[in-house]
Design a protein around this motif. Structure first.
Motif, PDB file in Angstrom:
ATOM      1  N   ILE A  62     102.205 120.448 -30.905  1.00 19.48           N
ATOM      2  CA  ILE A  62     103.579 120.865 -31.190  1.00 19.48           C
ATOM      3  C   ILE A  62     104.277 121.284 -29.899  1.00 19.48           C
ATOM      4  CG2 ILE A  62     105.007 122.579 -32.360  1.00 19.48           C
ATOM      5  CD1 ILE A  62     103.842 120.524 -34.277  1.00 19.48           C
ATOM      6  N   ALA A  63     103.588 122.075 -29.070  1.00 15.04           N
ATOM      7  CA  ALA A  63     104.185 122.550 -27.817  1.00 15.04           C
ATOM      8  C   ALA A  63     104.489 121.384 -26.882  1.00 15.04           C
ATOM      9  CB  ALA A  63     103.254 123.552 -27.141  1.00 15.04           C
ATOM     10  N   ALA A  64     103.563 120.420 -26.799  1.00 20.04           N
ATOM     11  CA  ALA A  64     103.760 119.279 -25.901  1.00 20.04           C
ATOM     12  C   ALA A  64     104.959 118.447 -26.343  1.00 20.04           C
ATOM     13  CB  ALA A  64     102.506 118.423 -25.850  1.00 20.04           C
ATOM     14  N   TRP A  65     105.084 118.233 -27.650  1.00 17.82           N
ATOM     15  CA  TRP A  65     106.198 117.411 -28.125  1.00 17.82           C
ATOM     16  C   TRP A  65     107.508 118.187 -28.147  1.00 17.82           C
ATOM     17  CZ3 TRP A  65     107.010 112.444 -28.302  1.00 17.82           C
ATOM     18  CH2 TRP A  65     105.898 111.625 -28.120  1.00 17.82           C
ATOM     19  N   CYS A  66     107.439 119.491 -28.253  1.00 18.03           N
ATOM     20  CA  CYS A  66     108.651 120.296 -28.086  1.00 18.03           C
ATOM     21  C   CYS A  66     109.191 120.099 -26.672  1.00 18.03           C
ATOM     22  CB  CYS A  66     108.333 121.767 -28.351  1.00 18.03           C
ATOM     23  SG  CYS A  66     109.776 122.857 -28.269  1.00 18.03           S
ATOM     24  N   ASP A  67     108.300 120.109 -25.686  1.00 20.44           N
ATOM     25  CA  ASP A  67     108.712 119.863 -24.293  1.00 20.44           C
ATOM     26  C   ASP A  67     109.318 118.475 -24.142  1.00 20.44           C
ATOM     27  OD1 ASP A  67     107.770 122.355 -23.540  1.00 20.44           O
ATOM     28  OD2 ASP A  67     105.875 121.595 -22.727  1.00 20.44           O
ATOM     29  N   ARG A  68     108.619 117.455 -24.676  1.00 17.18           N
ATOM     30  CA  ARG A  68     109.082 116.069 -24.524  1.00 17.18           C
ATOM     31  C   ARG A  68     110.442 115.857 -25.181  1.00 17.18           C
ATOM     32  NH1 ARG A  68     103.531 114.150 -25.495  1.00 17.18           N
ATOM     33  NH2 ARG A  68     102.720 113.272 -23.551  1.00 17.18           N
ATOM     34  N   VAL A  69     110.585 116.353 -26.392  1.00 14.75           N
ATOM     35  CA  VAL A  69     111.844 116.143 -27.105  1.00 14.75           C
ATOM     36  C   VAL A  69     112.974 116.898 -26.414  1.00 14.75           C
ATOM     37  CG1 VAL A  69     113.071 116.496 -29.283  1.00 14.75           C
ATOM     38  CG2 VAL A  69     110.725 115.640 -29.301  1.00 14.75           C
ATOM     39  N   GLU A  70     112.694 118.105 -25.935  1.00 15.12           N
ATOM     40  CA  GLU A  70     113.719 118.852 -25.202  1.00 15.12           C
ATOM     41  C   GLU A  70     114.183 118.058 -23.974  1.00 15.12           C
ATOM     42  OE1 GLU A  70     114.391 123.236 -23.124  1.00 15.12           O
ATOM     43  OE2 GLU A  70     112.376 122.379 -23.214  1.00 15.12           O
ATOM     44  N   GLN A  71     113.243 117.509 -23.245  1.00 11.58           N
ATOM     45  CA  GLN A  71     113.581 116.714 -22.057  1.00 11.58           C
ATOM     46  C   GLN A  71     114.371 115.462 -22.442  1.00 11.58           C
ATOM     47  OE1 GLN A  71     109.782 115.982 -20.232  1.00 11.58           O
ATOM     48  NE2 GLN A  71     109.341 118.164 -20.036  1.00 11.58           N
ATOM     49  N   ALA A  72     113.954 114.812 -23.519  1.00 12.76           N
ATOM     50  CA  ALA A  72     114.635 113.600 -23.960  1.00 12.76           C
ATOM     51  C   ALA A  72     116.065 113.895 -24.396  1.00 12.76           C
ATOM     52  CB  ALA A  72     113.861 112.948 -25.099  1.00 12.76           C
ATOM     53  N   LEU A  73     116.263 115.000 -25.100  1.00 13.25           N
ATOM     54  CA  LEU A  73     117.600 115.370 -25.543  1.00 13.25           C
ATOM     55  C   LEU A  73     118.515 115.644 -24.356  1.00 13.25           C
ATOM     56  CD1 LEU A  73     116.700 117.732 -28.523  1.00 13.25           C
ATOM     57  CD2 LEU A  73     117.686 115.444 -28.701  1.00 13.25           C
ATOM     58  N   ALA A  74     118.001 116.379 -23.365  1.00 16.33           N
ATOM     59  CA  ALA A  74     118.806 116.684 -22.181  1.00 16.33           C
ATOM     60  C   ALA A  74     119.163 115.415 -21.416  1.00 16.33           C
ATOM     61  CB  ALA A  74     118.052 117.662 -21.283  1.00 16.33           C
ATOM     62  N   TYR A  75     118.180 114.520 -21.261  1.00 20.91           N
ATOM     63  CA  TYR A  75     118.419 113.246 -20.577  1.00 20.91           C
ATOM     64  C   TYR A  75     119.476 112.423 -21.313  1.00 20.91           C
ATOM     65  CZ  TYR A  75     117.512 108.452 -19.003  1.00 20.91           C
ATOM     66  OH  TYR A  75     117.639 107.170 -18.536  1.00 20.91           O
ATOM     67  N   ALA A  76     119.304 112.290 -22.617  1.00 18.03           N
ATOM     68  CA  ALA A  76     120.219 111.462 -23.398  1.00 18.03           C
ATOM     69  C   ALA A  76     121.626 112.043 -23.422  1.00 18.03           C
ATOM     70  CB  ALA A  76     119.691 111.297 -24.819  1.00 18.03           C
ATOM     71  N   ARG A  77     121.722 113.369 -23.435  1.00 15.53           N
ATOM     72  CA  ARG A  77     123.051 113.992 -23.406  1.00 15.53           C
ATOM     73  C   ARG A  77     123.755 113.687 -22.089  1.00 15.53           C
ATOM     74  NH1 ARG A  77     124.374 120.461 -23.489  1.00 15.53           N
ATOM     75  NH2 ARG A  77     126.625 120.318 -23.976  1.00 15.53           N
ATOM     76  N   ARG A  78     123.019 113.741 -20.971  1.00 16.83           N
ATOM     77  CA  ARG A  78     123.616 113.407 -19.672  1.00 16.83           C
ATOM     78  C   ARG A  78     124.048 111.939 -19.637  1.00 16.83           C
ATOM     79  NH1 ARG A  78     119.133 116.416 -17.788  1.00 16.83           N
ATOM     80  NH2 ARG A  78     118.076 114.465 -17.205  1.00 16.83           N
ATOM     81  N   GLU A  79     123.172 111.071 -20.126  1.00 17.23           N
ATOM     82  CA  GLU A  79     123.484 109.649 -20.119  1.00 17.23           C
ATOM     83  C   GLU A  79     124.691 109.353 -21.023  1.00 17.23           C
ATOM     84  OE1 GLU A  79     121.910 106.962 -18.372  1.00 17.23           O
ATOM     85  OE2 GLU A  79     121.390 108.775 -17.252  1.00 17.23           O
ATOM     86  N   TYR A  80     124.711 109.980 -22.164  1.00 19.40           N
ATOM     87  CA  TYR A  80     125.802 109.765 -23.123  1.00 19.40           C
ATOM     88  C   TYR A  80     127.139 110.172 -22.505  1.00 19.40           C
ATOM     89  CZ  TYR A  80     128.430 109.974 -27.495  1.00 19.40           C
ATOM     90  OH  TYR A  80     129.366 109.779 -28.489  1.00 19.40           O
ATOM     91  N   ALA A  81     127.140 111.286 -21.774  1.00 21.83           N
ATOM     92  CA  ALA A  81     128.370 111.777 -21.161  1.00 21.83           C
ATOM     93  C   ALA A  81     128.900 110.815 -20.096  1.00 21.83           C
ATOM     94  CB  ALA A  81     128.138 113.149 -20.548  1.00 21.83           C
ATOM     95  N   SER A  82     128.009 110.001 -19.538  1.00 23.12           N
ATOM     96  CA  SER A  82     128.421 109.102 -18.467  1.00 23.12           C
ATOM     97  C   SER A  82     128.864 107.735 -18.970  1.00 23.12           C
ATOM     98  CB  SER A  82     127.273 108.915 -17.467  1.00 23.12           C
ATOM     99  OG  SER A  82     126.201 108.158 -18.030  1.00 23.12           O
ATOM    100  N   LEU A  83     128.659 107.478 -20.265  1.00 20.83           N
ATOM    101  CA  LEU A  83     128.990 106.160 -20.816  1.00 20.83           C
ATOM    102  C   LEU A  83     130.484 105.996 -21.082  1.00 20.83           C
ATOM    103  CD1 LEU A  83     125.995 105.814 -23.299  1.00 20.83           C
ATOM    104  CD2 LEU A  83     126.266 104.704 -21.081  1.00 20.83           C
TER     105      LEU A  83
END
Length: 242
Positions: free
Chosen positions: A221-242
């Motif tokens: 759970i902790a490992a995937w909490c980290d991964r999903v948090e990172q993925a959300l932050a990445y996707a939010r940055r990418e989305y803002a640039s589109l």
């Protein structure tokens, strides 16, 4: 609902987070083993959603009742909304259910859950709060004797799918994850929650599927909490640039 009115732009959803069965339904005639396996709920998602809610300071709207009672990611009345059989397990009380009984389940469980999502979205939009709908799901490592190699999948279809595709791109950077593009399921006409709340409003969204053996303990759970948090932050940055 966990952490209502939280400031995070991410609204976390858990259509299949619980496996409770209302009193009076005699556990749907199922023993404990059946009630705790993947047919009854998305294993690990309640814990993951709770962890992400705390980490992100995000609202987590999740269903506590089993999808065997009624599937909140299906249209009420759909053939698999109240399944008579699930992955080889017969559910006699569902098979014998009449139309009035099905409607009562929809009114008591499905409708309030979907209304809670709709109400929170409207509150957020009225307040000008940035909103991404994030549906959290998990999948069994093997189905009908076929192993599933993906560790994570991102489901998307119509509406504004750019955020979902950005999340997929993040996970695809790690070849060990074998990130699935609409795998092991595809988002199509059978899905209900994301299409209902995201498509017409043009809200950015992603439906995340994580393999259940990876969410089997606190470390997972902790490992995937980290991964999903990172993925959300990445996707939010990418989305803002589109």
């Amino acid at each position: 609902m966990l952490n209502p009115a939280a400031p995070s732009p991410f609204l976390l959803l858990g259509d299949h987070a619980g496996n409770l069965i209302p009193r009076g339904m005699a556990d749907l005639g199922l023993d404990e083993g059946e009630r705790t396996r993947h047919i009854a709920w998305d294993i690990g998602i309640a814990a993951l959603g709770t962890a992400l809610s705390e980490r992100l300071d995000a609202t987590f709207i999740h269903q506590t009742y089993s999808r065997l009672v009624i599937d909140c990611n299906r249209r009420p009345g759909a053939p698999d909304s109240i399944p008579p059989v699930s992955d080889g397990t017969a559910i006699a009380l569902n098979a014998a259910l009449d139309g009035a009984g099905a409607a009562a389940r929809a009114e008591a469980i499905h409708a309030p859950y979907q209304a809670a999502i709709a109400d929170d979205i409207e509150r957020r939009l009225a307040a000008g709060q940035e909103t991404f709908l994030i549906a959290l799901h998990s999948f069994t490592p093997s189905m009908r004797g076929i192993d599933r190699p993906w560790k994570v999948g991102i489901l998307h279809d119509a509406g504004d799918s750019r955020f979902a595709r950005a999340m997929l791109a993040f996970f695809a950077q790690d070849p060990d994850l074998m990130a699935g593009d609409n795998e092991p399921y595809s988002m199509d006409i059978i899905d209900y929650t994301i299409p209902t709340h995201a498509y017409e409003r043009r809200l950015p969204y992603a439906e995340i599927e994580i393999r259940q053996d990876l969410l089997a303990d606190d470390a997972g759970i902790a490992a995937w909490c980290d991964r999903v948090e990172q993925a959300l932050a990445y996707a939010r940055r990418e989305y803002a640039s589109l």
